[in-house]
Structure formats: C-alpha cells, structure tokens
Design a protein around this motif. Structure first.
Motif: not given
Length: 845
Positions: A577-579, A583-584, A606-607, A806-807
């Motif tokens: 999810a981060i990759e 953002e949530k 995540i910034n 991811l996909r």
C-alpha cells in the motif's frame, strides 16, 4: 491467537376463559428487577397457547416484516389485538420481535408497524437496528425497548453505550458469554435477558454474513440459510486433513442450561429465554414445563434435580445433542463435536448384530424404545444419505423393521454403527394433549370495594370508578347489623368472573340492615358494569415521524475525485500500500504487537500531510478485554476503525483520534448513521455489508455522503465465531491455554460442499473468522455510487502476498481515476484472486 487482554380453530378457542399453570404464584426474589421471568417462543397460535399452558411469564413472536424468523408461521397485525387480549387475560406478557436491520426504503413501513404494535398493547419490542429502536422510543414511548441479541452486546461497556442512546428496558446478551462474564454486568438501569435453551448459532448474532455472502439471504434480515449446519472439510497448508466421520465443523450442539439456572439467578438475570419460534407446540410445552420448575426452585432457593423424564423430554422434542453452551465457560470441543448437524435425539446404543430386517444393540444407554418409535442409523456417511425408520416390533431383544415399508438398505448397516432415537409418539401425544386440553384460567383482577350508606338511604357500592346502589333504602337493624364479615362473604362470591375481592372499606353509618338477595343483586350489577367499563390495554403514539429523525442532507462537495483506502492484514500488504502511494490505510493484524511497527513504517515512508494510518479494534470485546484497546492505543495511530459497541463507549469522548465506525456496527439506514455519528462522535461510517446497490443508493440519498465509506473490494467476513476450529480439529486442547496455538503455525481453509475454499483466521481474542474464498468487487456499480455523491472507497486485502496486493491496489487506483474501465479492472483482479471474484452482496437479487 490469544493475548492477555489485561494488556385457526385453536386460535378461536384461545379467548375462552380457563385455568393455566401460568397463573400459579411464583416466589419473589430479592433482586433489583424483581421476579425472574420465563420467556417462551411462539411461532403461531398453537405455540402461544402451549406456552401459556406450560407456565410462561411472557412470549415473544414475530410479524411478517422485520422479523428474524421469517420461516415461522408468525402473526399478522390483525391478530395482534386478539393475541394480546388473550395473553393479558391470563397474566402473560407479549413481546414483538423486530430484530432485523431496517433499510432506508423501509422506514415508513417500520413506522406503521410500530404504531400498530402500540395500539394493540404489546408490552415490548425486541429490536436489533439502533435506528429503529430510536424511532420506536420516540413514536411509542410506552412500549418497552429490549435490545436484541442481534445487537451483539458482549460487554458491560457495550451495554453502557446502548443505554446512552436509548431508554432501554432490557438487554438480551450474546449467547457466547459465560455465567462468570454475565456476573460482571452490573447495570443499575437495564435488566438482563439470557438464552437458556435451544439452537445455538455458531457465529455471533448480528455478525453473521454467510447467508448474505453465499446466497443473498441475510441472517440480519431473517433469512438465515443455516450454512453452519452443512458439512465442511478442513485443508491445512494446502493438504486436506482426514477427520473420519467428523464433517460438521461449524455445527454447535443445542443449548440446555437447565442445570445452571440457580447460577444465573444469583448472577441477577431477569429473563430466561427459550429459543424456538420455528419449533412445534409440543416442543414449547416440554421445554417451558422443565424450565418453569427449575426457575421456581432457584427463585425459592430450594434444592432441585432435573428429573430424568424431563431430560428425556428435552432431548426428544428437539436436539442436535445438548450442552450448556458457553455459559459454563470455554471448552471448544465440548460445544462442537462435528459428527452431525441435524436433529438427533438421545443415543440408544451401538449395533452388535444386524441381519436383513433387524438389529441387536449393545452398550445401550437405558433410553427406552418401543414399536412405533423413530430411529436413525449413524453410519458415519453423508448425512443427506443417512437412513432412518420406525420400529415395527421388538422380538427377543431384537429391534425389527418392516422389510417392505421401512425402506432400509441393510447392506449399509454394520456392527459398530450407533443408533439414535428421533421420535417418541407416546411422548408427543402426551405433550399434545397437555397444551390442547389445558384449562386456562384468566388472571383475576383484585377489587377494592367501598360501601357507603345509612338507614333511610340507598346502599352504595363503589369500585374502580364504578358505582351501584340499591333501589330500596337501608333499614335500621333490629338484631344483627350489616358488618364487614357479611359484606365480605356476599360481595366476595365472584365465582367464574375475572375478579377477586381484595379489600372492603366499610363506611356504613349506624346499625344498617338489607336483604342478602339485594347484596347479591348489587354484586352482579357491579360485575356487569366493570365488564362494560373494561377496555383492552393500548399504548398511545406521538406525532413523531421517521422523517423527523433523518440527518440533514447538506452535501456541498464539488470534488469529483474519489479517494481510496486500503485495509492491510500483514506487513507485506502494508508495504504494498505504501509503495502504491495510498495515503489512508487501516491495519487489522492478528498479532496487535506488530501494530506499533506498522505505524512507524507508515509514518517513515508516507510524508503527505493528509496521510493517516488507523488501526482496527477486534469485532468482539467481552468483559475484561478493554486491555486490547490499550494495546492498540500504545501504537499511537492517527485513528481507529471501531468495530464494536464497547469501543464506541470507550472512545466516545476522545477528540485526538480519527474515529471510523466499521461495517460490523450494522449501519443500514440514515437514522442509525445519525445516531452513531453523533453519540460516538464518529468522523466516518462504513456502510453495512448487508446492503445491495439499490439500498446503498437509498442510504446515500438520505445521508450526508461525506459521512460514508463503501468497501469496493473484499473477501466477505462470513462467520465470526467464539468457536475455535483450530483448537477443536487441529489440537488436543480445550482453550487457548492448552491448544498449542495451531492458528499461528498453519494456513487453514474450510472447503464447502461445492468445493470452494474459504480462508479461516483467528484474531487476538482467539475468535475465528471464515472469509469467503471468492473476492467481491463493486466495480460495475462505481459510476452509480459516484453519481450519488459517494467519494470514499475501500479495498480490503486478506491473504494476498506483496506482489498480488500491489497489483490489486494499483488496478483500483487506476479505476477510480477512470484510467481503466470496470471490465479491465475485473479481468486484472480475476487473474490475481486465486479463488475467483464475484459481484456478491451488492447485486440486486
């Protein structure tokens, strides 16, 4: 895993006065909520009469709508006045079940039913839907609100939250609680009700989505398909485990807590509930009689042993095997043996010899059997093919069956097979006569009579606002004057009326005399006037309408961009999810000790200033388990995905956390949405998984869409259970303390009758969730949802590895940005989901 949480014709006859066991006076007990109540089921008129005849203090029953037992005969609105008149005449209360979720388009019909229920004098409503309960309390404030077990009240904190919402008069606790856990409910406001007998659901009531997921027949709508009673195979790390004759892995034995009634009385339980609105009047008779005796003895604090005949009656009228359920504490193998899922009755013995036409038993249990009794052979085969028949005759200890009419294939019957007794015509006949021939007596109303007069004036008798007086005046007594004893003797002769004399207030002046025949005539006149003055109990309703309780629809968003959140169940999925730039995120980890690491990883990568990570609470919290919430808090998340009533209560005053109400809160209409958002101070609400696309759009039309989030992709969480499949079938233990924790060592699926695999997981409280093996997507409905104003969408991962996760995430991000269409998304997800994809519960049947 488990962590220490401290971190017809009968219907016409019903109105005839008669005498009932129900009218005997039960000894009072010194509890905050007075005398305990025995509550029996009534699926039809015959069962109502049977319950009253057998000694029930109250019955519960359903109407054709909003009723969790739609397959029962049920009653109609037209039946209500007559039924309630019958019950009240015999001193019995009547509770209507409206124990389903209510959809937005049904609120008007629900309001109409509430008004009919009040007008008929119904004593209480048993309600699941919080919005409906609010509507009922506002429209019919004189009708008691009882929180259904479908509300999933599992902790004192959860009850406290409901009390803050509603003028609750009773709470029906979850069936998964033990007596010791029930003792920890010490609410000074709400009496407690507990199921003591009948069928047990394997899933927490109000939390079962299996019928909805597999067949669009929601258990939260009274249409349970009883998938828990079906056979399953267990697949461990990709290999099917051989369990022999054990196939019914999710089918609990029935509850019979008659031996625990004294403990429940000491625990302060008010109402003792018998399950069975789909059962026969003979079942209602047998079970009510047994529990009437047990409850009376417990209340009187006298020793009581259940007679063997009574135990036999409980077993014979309906039984899949009897146990004390969860009330005695956790013992997973005791509850679910897995050998059968249908009615059995008592075990007779094991077959020693068999020939064509007869069998001989050994290891008999002492249960009697005779010609005409029904039996079934447990040959360890598919239960759909199991054989049964009636006994033809008994000869020389041999049980003989009719060769032509029994239909038994004796080649399939072998020594060593067990035999169960399924029918006893003699007992059934006795029980049928008991309720059909019962002489039910009306409850007598006590009269407080005042007598006035003096010589030369008429004798006046007054009671309950009604007065009669003599035509002739009172005379001066020459010998014995008219005293209280004489008045009591004559006015107390109330015979077969519904009245009895309570007190006489003798206000006569002087030495009065009047003929006894005049007193008798005045008594008859008084009774006649009281009868004329009688009116059935009814409850008024207010001018409130459901529209008065709807939230203000003030959507002002002009943002056309939809947002996507992702629920992750392990660190690999979080990294995916981060990759993908999500953002949530929500994290729902089996081991909450990993949550602190998850928050740290998310924040370090995540910034974006609007990025948030929220952590999911368990779906269930039982007494003493608030420590799980403290464990989550120590991870210092941005927000919480709140899944139970206790967590709503615990966090309702917190302003430093984002609070999202999850699907398990069963938010199905705008009144519920408004009630929970305001009382729990929620920032966002997840739409219930029971809604199809049409019902979702109706909800969105009446609810501010910025409140709402819809799960667009998921593996439906079907069964959520206290029952631990890992413990029962993959260990020799009985609880998490001695099971060896196979849930932490193996990947387990259950395979259903059509060969579909479903993933099984355990949570922090050792509660099992069975997820639908096929993923569900609402992609084809996205445009309609977006057009309706919805902008917040979620995908929930299950056991996908990092690459697949991811996909899937990337495909949905492209989709909601309208970079790809629904067909391309479906093809992409179909290729990634090993067990297939369905449009599932959103589809309109």
């Amino acid at each position: 895993m488990k962590l220490d949480s401290s971190a017809s014709s009968t219907h016409q006859a019903l109105t005839q006065p008669s005498r009932s066991a129900a009218n005997t006076q039960h000894t009072a007990i010194n509890t905050p909520f007075h005398c305990p109540e025995l509550l029996s089921p009534a699926g039809n008129w015959d069962c109502a009469r049977a319950a009253v005849a057998a000694g029930a203090d109250a019955i519960y029953f359903g109407l054709p709508q909003f009723n969790a037992r739609l397959r029962a005969d049920n009653f109609t609105n037209e039946d209500l006045p007559e039924l309630m008149g019958f019950l009240h005449l015999h001193g019995v209360k009547g509770f209507v079940t409206m124990n389903t979720l209510i959809f937005t388009g049904e609120l008007e019909a629900a309001e109409k039913q509430l008004r009919a229920v009040a007008q008929a004098g119904v004593d209480a409503l048993i309600i699941q839907d919080l919005g409906l309960a609010k509507l009922a309390s506002d429209i019919a404030p004189q009708v008691e609100i009882h929180a259904s077990t479908q509300m999933t009240i599992t902790s004192p904190e959860g009850l406290q939250f409901i009390e803050s919402l509603l003028p609750l008069r009773r709470a029906v606790l979850a069936r998964e609680l033990s007596v010791k856990e029930i003792e920890r409910f010490n609410s000074p406001l709400t009496p407690l009700e507990v199921f003591v007998h009948g069928a047990l659901c394997v899933a927490y009531s109000g939390q079962c989505l299996t019928s909805e997921s597999l067949g669009q027949r929601s258990a939260n709508r009274g249409e349970c398909a009883q998938a828990c009673r079906m056979p399953y195979e267990i697949v461990v790390d990709g290999v099917q485990k051989e369990l022999g004759e054990v196939r019914y892995l999710l089918s609990p034995q029935d509850l019979a807590a008659v031996d625990l009634i004294p403990d429940l009385v000491k625990a302060g339980v008010k109402s003792y509930k018998i399950e069975g609105r789909l059962k026969s009047p003979e079942y209602v008779t047998a079970v009510t009689r047994v529990y009437r005796k047990a409850l009376d003895a417990a209340v009187a604090n006298t020793p009581y042993q259940v007679a063997e005949d009574d135990r036999y009656a409980l077993d014979m009228t309906f039984s899949r095997g009897l146990s004390s359920g969860w009330l005695g504490g956790t013992n997973h193998p005791y509850l679910t043996h897995g050998r059968f899922g249908k009615k059995r009755g008592p075990l007779l013995g094991t077959i020693e010899k068999v020939q064509n036409g007869w069998i001989k038993l050994t290891d008999t249990t002492g249960i009697p059997y005779a010609a005409g009794d029904g039996v079934v052979f447990d040959a360890g085969e598919n239960r759909d093919l199991e054989q049964g028949a009636r006994i033809w005759k008994i000869e020389d200890d041999r049980i003989v069956f009719h060769k032509q009419f029994s239909g038994i294939n004796f080649e399939r019957i072998q020594p060593g097979h067990t035999v169960y007794k399924t029918s006893d015509p003699k007992l059934e006949s006795e029980l049928r006569k008991a309720w059909q021939n019962a002489k039910l007596v009306p409850r007598r109303e006590g009269l407080q009579i005042t007598v006035n007069g003096k010589p030369g004036e008429a004798l006046c008798i007054t009671c309950n606002g009604v007065s009669v007086q003599s035509e002739e005046p009172l005379q001066e007594a020459s010998k014995r004057s008219l005293d209280t004893d004489t008045l009591t003797a004559q006015l107390g002769r109330l015979g077969d009326t519904v009245y009895e004399l309570s007190t006489i207030d003798n206000q006569l002046e002087g030495n009065c005399h009047i003929a006894l025949s005049t007193l008798n005539r005045l008594r008859r006149q008084l009774v006649h006037k009281l009868d004329e003055n009688y009116s059935p109990i009814t409850h008024g309703t207010t001018e409130t309408h459901y529209t008065d309780l709807l939230p203000e629809k003030n959507d002002t968003t002009s943002d056309d961009i939809a947002s996507l959140s992702v629920l992750c169940r392990n660190m690999e999925q979080l990294e995916a999810a981060i990759e993908a730039g999500i953002e949530k995120v929500y994290c729902d980890f089996e081991d909450p000790r990993r949550l602190k690491d998850a928050v740290k990883v998310f924040r370090s990568t995540i910034n974006h200033p609007q990025s948030t990570i929220s952590l999911a609470t368990p779906r269930i919290l039982k007494p003493g388990e608030l420590g799980y919430l403290k464990l989550i808090e120590r991870a210092e998340p941005d927000g919480l995905l709140l899944r139970n009533l206790a967590s709503l209560e615990h966090y309702k005053d917190r302003r430093d956390l984002i609070k999202i109400g999850d699907f398990s809160l069963n938010i199905a209409n705008p009144i519920t949405a408004k009630l929970l958002k305001n009382q729990a101070q929620l920032d966002q609400i997840t739409i219930s998984y029971d809604l199809n696309i049409g019902q979702v759009l109706e909800l969105a039309d009446r609810t501010p869409c910025d409140w709402l989030e819809l799960t667009l992709h998921q593996h439906m969480p079907m069964f959520h259970m206290e029952h631990c499949v890992f413990c029962v079938f993959l260990s020799e233990g009985t609880t998490y303390k001695d099971c060896g924790r196979p849930c932490e060592k193996h990947v387990v699926h259950l395979k259903d009758r059509v060969g579909q695999l479903h993933r099984l997981q355990a949570d922090v409280g050792c509660r099992n969730t069975l997820f639908n093996g096929r993923a569900q997507t609402g992609a084809r409905y996205f445009k309609a949802l977006h057009d309706a104003g919805l902008r917040k969408f979620r995908i929930e991962l299950l056991d996908e590895d990092r690459t697949a996760a991811l996909r899937i995430i990337q495909a949905y991000r492209q989709f909601i940005r309208r970079e790809i269409g629904a067909d391309q998304l479906m093809a992409e997800v179909q290729a990634l989901e090993k067990l297939g994809v369905t449009e599932g519960t959103l589809t309109i049947p």
